[in-house]
Scaffold this active site. Structure first.
Site, PDB file in Angstrom:
ATOM      1  N   ILE A 153       0.839  -1.210   0.000  1.00 52.44           N
ATOM      2  CA  ILE A 153       0.000   0.000   0.000  1.00 52.44           C
ATOM      3  C   ILE A 153       0.873   1.259   0.000  1.00 52.44           C
ATOM      4  O   ILE A 153       0.657   2.181  -0.802  1.00 52.44           O
ATOM      5  CB  ILE A 153      -0.969  -0.007   1.206  1.00 52.44           C
ATOM      6  CG1 ILE A 153      -1.962  -1.175   1.069  1.00 52.44           C
ATOM      7  CG2 ILE A 153      -1.709   1.318   1.314  1.00 52.44           C
ATOM      8  CD1 ILE A 153      -2.819  -1.442   2.289  1.00 52.44           C
ATOM      9  N   ASP A 172      10.900   1.908   7.534  1.00 51.33           N
ATOM     10  CA  ASP A 172      10.526   0.494   7.490  1.00 51.33           C
ATOM     11  C   ASP A 172      11.790  -0.317   7.776  1.00 51.33           C
ATOM     12  O   ASP A 172      12.626  -0.505   6.895  1.00 51.33           O
ATOM     13  CB  ASP A 172       9.938   0.125   6.121  1.00 51.33           C
ATOM     14  CG  ASP A 172       9.333  -1.285   6.108  1.00 51.33           C
ATOM     15  OD1 ASP A 172       9.872  -2.163   6.816  1.00 51.33           O
ATOM     16  OD2 ASP A 172       8.333  -1.494   5.405  1.00 51.33           O
ATOM     17  N   ARG A 234      -4.091   0.545  10.857  1.00 56.56           N
ATOM     18  CA  ARG A 234      -4.960  -0.093  11.850  1.00 56.56           C
ATOM     19  C   ARG A 234      -5.157   0.844  13.030  1.00 56.56           C
ATOM     20  O   ARG A 234      -4.252   1.593  13.389  1.00 56.56           O
ATOM     21  CB  ARG A 234      -4.326  -1.389  12.385  1.00 56.56           C
ATOM     22  CG  ARG A 234      -4.575  -2.614  11.540  1.00 56.56           C
ATOM     23  CD  ARG A 234      -6.046  -3.081  11.589  1.00 56.56           C
ATOM     24  NE  ARG A 234      -6.283  -4.225  10.743  1.00 56.56           N
ATOM     25  CZ  ARG A 234      -6.621  -4.184   9.448  1.00 56.56           C
ATOM     26  NH1 ARG A 234      -6.776  -3.030   8.828  1.00 56.56           N
ATOM     27  NH2 ARG A 234      -6.836  -5.287   8.768  1.00 56.56           N
ATOM     28  N   ASP A 258      -8.877   6.103   8.840  1.00 55.18           N
ATOM     29  CA  ASP A 258      -9.897   5.181   8.333  1.00 55.18           C
ATOM     30  C   ASP A 258     -10.139   4.061   9.341  1.00 55.18           C
ATOM     31  O   ASP A 258     -11.018   3.230   9.152  1.00 55.18           O
ATOM     32  CB  ASP A 258      -9.416   4.588   6.994  1.00 55.18           C
ATOM     33  CG  ASP A 258     -10.478   3.715   6.332  1.00 55.18           C
ATOM     34  OD1 ASP A 258     -11.641   4.153   6.286  1.00 55.18           O
ATOM     35  OD2 ASP A 258     -10.147   2.609   5.871  1.00 55.18           O
ATOM     36  N   GLU A 263     -13.960   0.026  16.711  1.00 60.06           N
ATOM     37  CA  GLU A 263     -14.764   0.275  15.506  1.00 60.06           C
ATOM     38  C   GLU A 263     -16.141  -0.332  15.699  1.00 60.06           C
ATOM     39  O   GLU A 263     -16.230  -1.501  16.082  1.00 60.06           O
ATOM     40  CB  GLU A 263     -14.068  -0.320  14.284  1.00 60.06           C
ATOM     41  CG  GLU A 263     -12.765   0.422  13.998  1.00 60.06           C
ATOM     42  CD  GLU A 263     -12.031  -0.048  12.752  1.00 60.06           C
ATOM     43  OE1 GLU A 263     -12.572  -0.885  12.006  1.00 60.06           O
ATOM     44  OE2 GLU A 263     -10.920   0.437  12.529  1.00 60.06           O
ATOM     45  N   HIS A 282     -13.627   2.663   8.089  1.00 57.66           N
ATOM     46  CA  HIS A 282     -12.833   1.512   7.636  1.00 57.66           C
ATOM     47  C   HIS A 282     -13.251   1.096   6.215  1.00 57.66           C
ATOM     48  O   HIS A 282     -13.652  -0.050   5.984  1.00 57.66           O
ATOM     49  CB  HIS A 282     -12.960   0.341   8.616  1.00 57.66           C
ATOM     50  CG  HIS A 282     -11.779  -0.586   8.560  1.00 57.66           C
ATOM     51  ND1 HIS A 282     -11.285  -1.255   9.647  1.00 57.66           N
ATOM     52  CD2 HIS A 282     -10.978  -0.957   7.518  1.00 57.66           C
ATOM     53  CE1 HIS A 282     -10.255  -1.995   9.293  1.00 57.66           C
ATOM     54  NE2 HIS A 282     -10.044  -1.830   7.992  1.00 57.66           N
ATOM     55  N   ILE A 283     -13.133   2.056   5.299  1.00 59.23           N
ATOM     56  CA  ILE A 283     -13.593   1.819   3.916  1.00 59.23           C
ATOM     57  C   ILE A 283     -12.437   1.602   2.941  1.00 59.23           C
ATOM     58  O   ILE A 283     -12.646   1.563   1.725  1.00 59.23           O
ATOM     59  CB  ILE A 283     -14.460   3.001   3.405  1.00 59.23           C
ATOM     60  CG1 ILE A 283     -13.665   4.327   3.460  1.00 59.23           C
ATOM     61  CG2 ILE A 283     -15.761   3.098   4.182  1.00 59.23           C
ATOM     62  CD1 ILE A 283     -14.331   5.467   2.711  1.00 59.23           C
ATOM     63  N   GLY A 284     -11.220   1.472   3.488  1.00 59.75           N
ATOM     64  CA  GLY A 284     -10.022   1.423   2.630  1.00 59.75           C
ATOM     65  C   GLY A 284     -10.117   0.482   1.441  1.00 59.75           C
ATOM     66  O   GLY A 284      -9.769   0.845   0.327  1.00 59.75           O
TER      67      GLY A 284
HETATM   68  P1  NAD Z   1       2.457  -5.170   3.568  1.00 61.51           P
HETATM   69  O1  NAD Z   1       2.676  -6.392   4.368  1.00 61.51           O
HETATM   70  O2  NAD Z   1       2.695  -5.205   2.098  1.00 61.51           O
HETATM   71  O3  NAD Z   1       3.367  -3.990   4.173  1.00 61.51           O
HETATM   72  C1  NAD Z   1       3.542  -3.753   5.529  1.00 61.51           C
HETATM   73  C2  NAD Z   1       4.903  -3.117   5.700  1.00 61.51           C
HETATM   74  O4  NAD Z   1       5.051  -2.735   7.063  1.00 61.51           O
HETATM   75  C3  NAD Z   1       6.065  -4.088   5.375  1.00 61.51           C
HETATM   76  O5  NAD Z   1       6.931  -3.509   4.414  1.00 61.51           O
HETATM   77  C4  NAD Z   1       6.766  -4.263   6.724  1.00 61.51           C
HETATM   78  O6  NAD Z   1       8.168  -4.387   6.578  1.00 61.51           O
HETATM   79  C5  NAD Z   1       6.398  -2.969   7.437  1.00 61.51           C
HETATM   80  N1  NAD Z   1       6.480  -3.064   8.889  1.00 61.51           N
HETATM   81  C6  NAD Z   1       6.114  -4.086   9.696  1.00 61.51           C
HETATM   82  N2  NAD Z   1       6.346  -3.760  10.989  1.00 61.51           N
HETATM   83  C7  NAD Z   1       6.872  -2.511  10.975  1.00 61.51           C
HETATM   84  C8  NAD Z   1       7.317  -1.637  11.998  1.00 61.51           C
HETATM   85  N3  NAD Z   1       7.285  -1.997  13.282  1.00 61.51           N
HETATM   86  N4  NAD Z   1       7.764  -0.419  11.632  1.00 61.51           N
HETATM   87  C9  NAD Z   1       7.810  -0.034  10.331  1.00 61.51           C
HETATM   88  N5  NAD Z   1       7.442  -0.838   9.311  1.00 61.51           N
HETATM   89  C10 NAD Z   1       6.959  -2.055   9.642  1.00 61.51           C
HETATM   90  O7  NAD Z   1       0.980  -4.701   3.894  1.00 61.51           O
HETATM   91  P2  NAD Z   1       0.049  -3.686   3.071  1.00 61.51           P
HETATM   92  O8  NAD Z   1      -0.778  -4.466   2.123  1.00 61.51           O
HETATM   93  O9  NAD Z   1       0.856  -2.554   2.584  1.00 61.51           O
HETATM   94  O10 NAD Z   1      -0.928  -3.210   4.246  1.00 61.51           O
HETATM   95  C11 NAD Z   1      -0.442  -2.453   5.332  1.00 61.51           C
HETATM   96  C12 NAD Z   1      -1.479  -2.454   6.428  1.00 61.51           C
HETATM   97  O11 NAD Z   1      -2.617  -1.712   5.970  1.00 61.51           O
HETATM   98  C13 NAD Z   1      -2.061  -3.847   6.762  1.00 61.51           C
HETATM   99  O12 NAD Z   1      -1.257  -4.525   7.696  1.00 61.51           O
HETATM  100  C14 NAD Z   1      -3.409  -3.530   7.305  1.00 61.51           C
HETATM  101  O13 NAD Z   1      -3.335  -3.389   8.706  1.00 61.51           O
HETATM  102  C15 NAD Z   1      -3.740  -2.177   6.682  1.00 61.51           C
HETATM  103  N6  NAD Z   1      -4.880  -2.265   5.751  1.00 61.51           N
HETATM  104  C16 NAD Z   1      -5.932  -1.426   5.955  1.00 61.51           C
HETATM  105  C17 NAD Z   1      -7.025  -1.464   5.108  1.00 61.51           C
HETATM  106  C18 NAD Z   1      -8.185  -0.527   5.289  1.00 61.51           C
HETATM  107  O14 NAD Z   1      -9.286  -0.876   4.904  1.00 61.51           O
HETATM  108  N7  NAD Z   1      -7.991   0.661   5.838  1.00 61.51           N
HETATM  109  C19 NAD Z   1      -7.072  -2.401   4.055  1.00 61.51           C
HETATM  110  C20 NAD Z   1      -5.966  -3.228   3.861  1.00 61.51           C
HETATM  111  C21 NAD Z   1      -4.880  -3.158   4.719  1.00 61.51           C
END
Ligand code: NAD
Length: 316
Positions: A153, A172, A234, A258, A263, A282-284
């Site tokens: 993302i 990261d 989150r 979001d 929630e 939470h509409i992401g």
């Molecule tokens: P992803 O696994 O591709 O990326 C997560 C990144 O976070 C990784 O690169 C990881 O190295 C990094 N990371 C882990 N722990 C860390 C820390 N302590 N400090 C810094 N970086 C750290 O996941 P993604 O698909 O990019 O999604 C990211 C998050 O978005 C998900 O875990 C989920 O919680 C959230 N999400 C929210 C929605 C929404 O509806 N709002 C939808 C999908 C995902």
């Protein structure tokens, strides 16, 4: 006949394809997402062979009673509501659907960035109340964007930021080198540098022990006084009481989220008093395209697992 319980609200909402996949595999489905009730879920889950799960918790004591359950397919990417170690011990497969919602969530994060910077929803609300008043916002163009996490993302947010000529700072610790595509505008930095130097910070990490309350009072106070904080990751990564106290005292230009600690957010959350706190429900991942893609993968994974094949995106 094998049975799957679906507790995701959005499964199959945007096309019939996911249902067709289940039907073709001879699997009966029960939809429980629309009026989900945790107590009812506890009572019935042991009757099912598969679960397509939304965002609610699935506690180990309930898992233990599920003698037929073969697979928990997460309708999305985040796995913080599933007790993975317990599932593994019980021999229940857990899958998720990574990256397929990455464009939808990145669009929303960027929409929040533009909205909070230019006061779109604030002005909209005022105009609805009959107040035609100027709002002086800030340009996003050429600003410094801090990304917490650089997964699927966040990378898509960075791609959008390039179109706004932004410089991007990334924290990261699991990434050691910036991929070629991003080299001319993305720099890896430590958390304090990202916090202190960004005009806008956007959070894209999972909720884990190391990210819980990562943005507490101490960290928020290290951000620039006029900076914006955006969280589509989150709830629980931002400490909401701390955020309120900082914002109430004039720290931060605004915050847009979001996801919230609870929630739906509590109706009496003090954050809702603040005009420059913007919250979506939470509409992401809720775009037509993303929901369909995620639902089809979940249906296919359930069909594969119950027919003795390997599903995709196995976590445990
Ligand atoms: P992803 O696994 O591709 O990326 C997560 C990144 O976070 C990784 O690169 C990881 O190295 C990094 N990371 C882990 N722990 C860390 C820390 N302590 N400090 C810094 N970086 C750290 O996941 P993604 O698909 O990019 O999604 C990211 C998050 O978005 C998900 O875990 C989920 O919680 C959230 N999400 C929210 C929605 C929404 O509806 N709002 C939808 C999908 C995902």
């Amino acid at each position: 006949m094998k049975k799957v319980l679906v507790t995701s609200r959005s499964f199959g909402k945007t096309s019939p394809k996911p249902f067709e996949v289940l039907e073709a595999a001879g699997i009966e489905y029960t939809l429980m997402g629309a009026d989900f009730d945790q107590e009812k879920f506890k009572e019935v889950i042991h009757e099912y062979d598969a679960l397509i799960i939304g965002a609610h918790p699935f506690y180990p004591e309930d898992m233990q009673r599920c003698k037929n359950l073969k697979i928990i397919a997460k309708h999305g990417a985040g796995l913080d509501n599933i007790y993975l170690d317990d599932a593994k011990k019980l021999g229940i497969r857990v899958t998720n659907v990574p990256a397929m919602n990455a464009n939808a969530v990145a669009d929303l994060a960027f929409a929040h960035i533009l909205n909070i910077s230019r006061g779109i929803s604030i002005t909209n609300e005022r105009v609805h109340k009959g107040e035609w008043k100027t709002f002086i916002g800030k340009d996003v163009f050429e600003k410094t964007l801090g990304l917490i996490g650089f997964g699927a993302i966040a990378k898509n947010v960075a791609r959008r930021a390039k179109g706004f000529s932004m410089q991007v700072l990334v924290y990261d610790p699991f990434i050691t080198e910036v991929p070629e595509e991003f080299k001319d505008f993305v720099t890896l930095a430590d958390l304090d540098t990202v916090t202190e130097e960004s005009d806008i910070i956007s959070i894209h990490v999972p909720l884990t022990d190391s990210t819980k309350y990562l943005f507490n009072k101490e960290r928020i106070m290290k951000m620039k006084k006029e900076a914006y904080l955006v969280n589509t990751g989150r709830g629980g990564i931002i400490h909401e009481q701390d955020l309120y106290e900082c914002m109430k005292n004039g720290h931060l230009g605004g915050c847009a989220v979001d996801v919230t600690e609870q929630e739906p957010i509590e109706k009496d959350s003090p954050l809702l008093e603040l005009e420059n706190f913007v919250v979506t429900a939470h509409i992401g991942m809720y775009s037509m395209e993303a929901i369909n893609a995620v639902s089809v993968v979940c249906a296919e994974n359930v069909a594969k697992m119950l027919n003795g094949e390997e599903p995709r995106f196995i976590i445990v």
